[in-house]
Design a protein around this motif. Structure first.
Motif, PDB file in Angstrom:
ATOM      1  N   UNK A 203      -2.998  -2.332  -4.380  1.00  0.00           N
ATOM      2  CA  UNK A 203      -1.387  -3.058  -4.114  1.00  0.00           C
ATOM      3  C   UNK A 203      -0.827  -3.734  -5.089  1.00  0.00           C
ATOM      4  N   UNK A 204      -1.806  -4.638  -5.519  1.00  0.00           N
ATOM      5  CA  UNK A 204      -1.378  -5.579  -6.877  1.00  0.00           C
ATOM      6  C   UNK A 204      -1.097  -4.569  -7.852  1.00  0.00           C
ATOM      7  N   UNK A 205      -2.156  -3.801  -8.296  1.00  0.00           N
ATOM      8  CA  UNK A 205      -1.702  -2.962  -9.466  1.00  0.00           C
ATOM      9  C   UNK A 205      -0.259  -2.073  -9.382  1.00  0.00           C
ATOM     10  N   UNK A 206      -0.135  -1.763  -8.221  1.00  0.00           N
ATOM     11  CA  UNK A 206       1.083  -0.901  -8.257  1.00  0.00           C
ATOM     12  C   UNK A 206       2.389  -1.775  -8.271  1.00  0.00           C
ATOM     13  N   UNK A 207       2.205  -3.059  -7.768  1.00  0.00           N
ATOM     14  CA  UNK A 207       3.430  -3.901  -7.749  1.00  0.00           C
ATOM     15  C   UNK A 207       3.569  -4.262  -9.103  1.00  0.00           C
TER      16      UNK A 207
ATOM     17  N   UNK B 196       0.738  -1.299  -0.015  1.00  0.00           N
ATOM     18  CA  UNK B 196       0.233  -0.052   0.111  1.00  0.00           C
ATOM     19  C   UNK B 196       0.724   1.185   0.068  1.00  0.00           C
ATOM     20  N   UNK B 197       2.103   1.188  -0.210  1.00  0.00           N
ATOM     21  CA  UNK B 197       3.054   2.215  -0.171  1.00  0.00           C
ATOM     22  C   UNK B 197       2.964   2.915  -1.530  1.00  0.00           C
ATOM     23  N   UNK B 198       3.248   4.387  -1.523  1.00  0.00           N
ATOM     24  CA  UNK B 198       3.201   5.059  -2.710  1.00  0.00           C
ATOM     25  C   UNK B 198       4.000   4.212  -3.961  1.00  0.00           C
TER      26      UNK B 198
END
Length: 286
Positions: free
Chosen positions: A111-115, A58-60
């Motif tokens: 979270x999945x998207x940003x990773x 959940x980090x930026x």
């Protein structure tokens, strides 16, 4: 590069599927970069030979991108990305707060998207076989009282994964969504299962109340063996063992209880279409 071992990056590797995929990959001589919100929670994997990093999904995005670069710099390539972070939010829609709703989407979906966004440049630059495995659930297929928010996040994971598969197939990256049934992990343990702070007694004698009781009874009694499940998953993602000669599928219905749920959804949907299509399809211009 073909002689080099595959490199895995795995989120939420402190327990459940993330942990046992890491252990299975390590047992095959693969390189594993395991992540968790606290590196101390994956010290056992470090002892087994994994590289461990701290990552809160959940980090930026900018912070996740730093982790992705450092992970890629370790071996110079990454073959397999596994997005295993996620949790269930238990509560009726009326009971869950906007913050609880946002938080579950922030972990399970954003979270999945940003990773994926952070690691894709390195996956694209890696030659050979590459995969992204996102975790859906049997909850991706059938909504239920008391966990509608979880359903929503897992339907989102499934739909996003299908779209990503179409986007990335031309670039040689296979995307799949893993949709497990009930496996005996810590997923439903009191420390992992998140329950809405608000509880309305009006729901106690409804399906919501039954679901609360069922989840507590099922905890630690699930039929699925996560070690066996992860052996199958690593075979599927590497196209070896039981998956030799097969392509990575668009979804993996994992566990003896997963295909029946999907088939029931298919049957019910077909019945619905047959009943209503004579009415709902009379909508075209003359």
């Amino acid at each position: 590069m073909s002689s080099n071992p595959p490199v895995w990056f795995i989120t939420a590797a402190s327990s459940g599927f993330g942990k046992y995929i890491a252990l299975e990959a390590l047992s095959r001589g693969h390189k594993v970069i395991a992540s968790a919100r606290s590196a101390s929670r994956i010290a056992d994997l470090k002892g087994k030979g994994a590289d461990v990093v701290t990552l809160d999904v959940t980090s930026p995005l900018a912070e996740i991108e730093k982790v992705a670069k450092e992970a890629n710099d370790k071996y110079g390539y990454i073959n397999h990305l596994v997005n295993a972070a996620g949790y269930i939010l238990v509560g009726a829609v009326e009971e869950t707060s906007p913050k609880e709703d946002f938080d579950t989407f922030a972990t399970n979906v954003f979270g999945m998207l940003n990773v994926c966004k952070a690691f894709l440049p390195y996956l694209r630059a890696t030659p050979g076989h590459r995969t992204i495995a996102n975790f859906g659930s049997i909850g991706s297929w059938q909504g239920g009282a008391g966990y509608a928010l979880y359903n929503g996040t897992k339907w989102a994971c499934s739909g996003i994964s299908e779209g990503m598969r179409a986007e990335l197939a031309p670039l040689g990256i296979a995307v799949t969504v893993i949709e497990p049934g009930y496996f005996r992990t810590g997923f439903l343990n009191a420390g992992a299962r998140v329950v809405s702070q608000r509880r309305l007694r009006e729901y106690d004698e409804t399906a919501v109340g039954k679901v609360r009781a069922t989840l507590e009874a099922v905890d630690n009694n699930q039929p699925g063996d996560v070690v066996k499940g992860c052996k199958v998953l690593v075979d599927v993602l590497t196209m070896t063992g039981v998956a030799e000669g097969k392509e990575v599928p668009i979804r993996v219905a994992l566990g003896s209880d997963s295909p029946p749920v999907i088939r029931e959804k298919m049957r019910a949907t077909e019945e619905l279409l047959k009943e209503w299509e004579g009415i709902t399809t009379r909508t075209d211009h003359e």
